[in-house]
Design a protein around this motif. Structure first.
Motif, short mmCIF file in Angstrom:
data_model
loop_
_atom_site.label_atom_id
_atom_site.label_comp_id
_atom_site.label_asym_id
_atom_site.label_seq_id
_atom_site.Cartn_x
_atom_site.Cartn_y
_atom_site.Cartn_z
N ARG A 119 85.20 51.97 -12.17
CA ARG A 119 84.34 52.20 -13.33
C ARG A 119 83.69 53.59 -13.24
O ARG A 119 83.71 54.36 -14.21
CB ARG A 119 83.25 51.12 -13.40
N LEU A 120 83.17 53.92 -12.08
CA LEU A 120 82.53 55.22 -11.95
C LEU A 120 83.56 56.35 -11.99
O LEU A 120 83.34 57.38 -12.64
CB LEU A 120 81.74 55.29 -10.64
N GLN A 122 86.48 56.49 -13.44
CA GLN A 122 86.98 56.74 -14.80
C GLN A 122 85.91 57.42 -15.66
O GLN A 122 86.23 58.30 -16.46
CB GLN A 122 87.41 55.41 -15.44
N SER A 123 84.66 57.05 -15.46
CA SER A 123 83.60 57.68 -16.25
C SER A 123 83.43 59.15 -15.88
O SER A 123 82.94 59.95 -16.66
CB SER A 123 82.27 56.94 -16.06
N ARG A 124 83.86 59.48 -14.67
CA ARG A 124 83.77 60.87 -14.24
C ARG A 124 85.05 61.64 -14.50
O ARG A 124 85.19 62.78 -14.07
CB ARG A 124 83.43 60.90 -12.74
N GLY A 125 86.02 61.00 -15.13
CA GLY A 125 87.23 61.71 -15.54
C GLY A 125 88.36 61.69 -14.53
O GLY A 125 89.37 62.38 -14.71
N ARG A 129 92.82 53.95 -11.25
CA ARG A 129 92.89 52.56 -11.71
C ARG A 129 93.04 51.68 -10.48
O ARG A 129 93.28 52.16 -9.37
CB ARG A 129 94.06 52.35 -12.67
N GLU A 242 76.97 50.43 -6.45
CA GLU A 242 77.07 51.72 -7.15
C GLU A 242 76.84 52.89 -6.20
O GLU A 242 77.44 53.95 -6.35
CB GLU A 242 76.08 51.74 -8.32
#
Ligand SMILES: [Zn+2]
Length: 297
Positions: A119-120, A122-125, A129, A242
């Protein structure tokens, strides 16, 4: 730690076919991120416990494309019942109920950590996966559905693959650290993860199933003490996951040569103080300390 019981009889066959030293070393490109500091204070980082003190007899020098596809997988996801991961000190020593009676506590946290990392990331580009077979008991390690088989194919196709693990508690566990792949040369991502979490030597325990297939293993820490207490306590669980994910993703980015300031304000998560985790004391009495069972982690 990785499963051992399932495939020990055939381990030597795999060992004989692999020789990482026979492959040419990549040009000695050193990561440009050596000067970057971890955003974590010692106190914040140390809740994952001791780092591996074993010798780091390797160096990850192989550069990877910035857009490389990263596959992260939960360790022991398909080997429940075959040395399916650490039980953790809470269950094995303190008699707590397992987080999920169907799986080891290590797998429970491996799954949660993989989810947080993806999740983190992917949010950071990051091109990242996860893969989870879903089937928890697959007898053959080379079954095409296992993390080992899918990770091996991913690496052969040019990607980077690693498994998330938590190490055994007590004297059996080593600590946090990166176990490098034995197939192909360790990469700059391996080096970066080792800088953040510590390192295990090449051919640790004569070579584990994942590294022999080109898959790195990241041990987050021993499943005991502060780390396990923060994970088990519902009031600190999410923030701890997190915080771990942030360290992993920062290290992945630095391994890819990302020069952006690591995490910015997000790198300064202040962990709340621990209150007694409500589920450490359970009703299941430990028959014995499971750390003494070889192959159980
Ligand atoms: Zn493990």
């Amino acid at each position: 730690m990785a499963a051992m019981a399932r495939f020990c009889p055939s381990a030597t066959l795999v060992v004989a076919t692999l020789c990482p030293l026979a492959m040419g070393l990549a040009p000695a490109l050193m990561p440009a991120v050596h000067a970057q500091q971890s955003p974590w204070t010692v106190e914040e980082a140390s809740f994952t416990g001791p780092r591996s003190r074993l010798a780091k007899n390797w160096q990850g020098l192989r550069p990877l494309p910035a857009t490389i596809e990263i596959l992260v997988m939960p360790g022991h996801a398909d080997s429940q019942g075959f040395g399916g991961g650490a039980s953790g000190a809470a269950v094995a020593v303190s008699g707590a109920r397992p987080m999920d009676p169907a799986i080891s506590d290590e797998l429970f946290w491996n799954l949660a950590t993989v989810e947080a990392v993806v999740r983190l990331g992917q949010s950071r580009g990051l091109n990242i996966r996860s893969y989870d077979p879903g089937v928890r008991r697959i007898a053959r390690g080379d079954d095409p559905r296992t993390t080992w088989s899918v990770g091996k194919s991913h690496v052969q196709a040019g990607g980077y693959a690693f498994e998330i693990h938590y190490d055994a508690h007590g004297a059996v566990g080593v600590g946090s650290g990166l176990i490098p792949p034995l197939k192909g040369q360790p990469s700059l991502i391996d080096e970066s993860l080792a800088r953040e979490f510590g390192a295990f030597p090449l051919w640790f325990r004569d070579g584990l199933g994942a590294p022999k297939r080109g898959i790195s293993i990241l041990e987050i820490g021993k499943l005991e003490g502060q780390l396990e207490a923060r994970l088990r306590n519902p009031s600190t669980r999410q923030q701890s996951l997190e915080a771990i994910a942030l360290r992993v993703v920062n290290a992945l980015e630095q391994g890819l040569g990302d020069q952006r300031p690591a995490a910015g304000a997000g790198g300064q998560i202040a962990l709340p103080p621990l209150s007694p985790p409500p589920d450490v004391v359970g009703t299941v009495l430990p028959a014995r300390d499971r750390q003494a069972s070889p192959g159980a982690w």
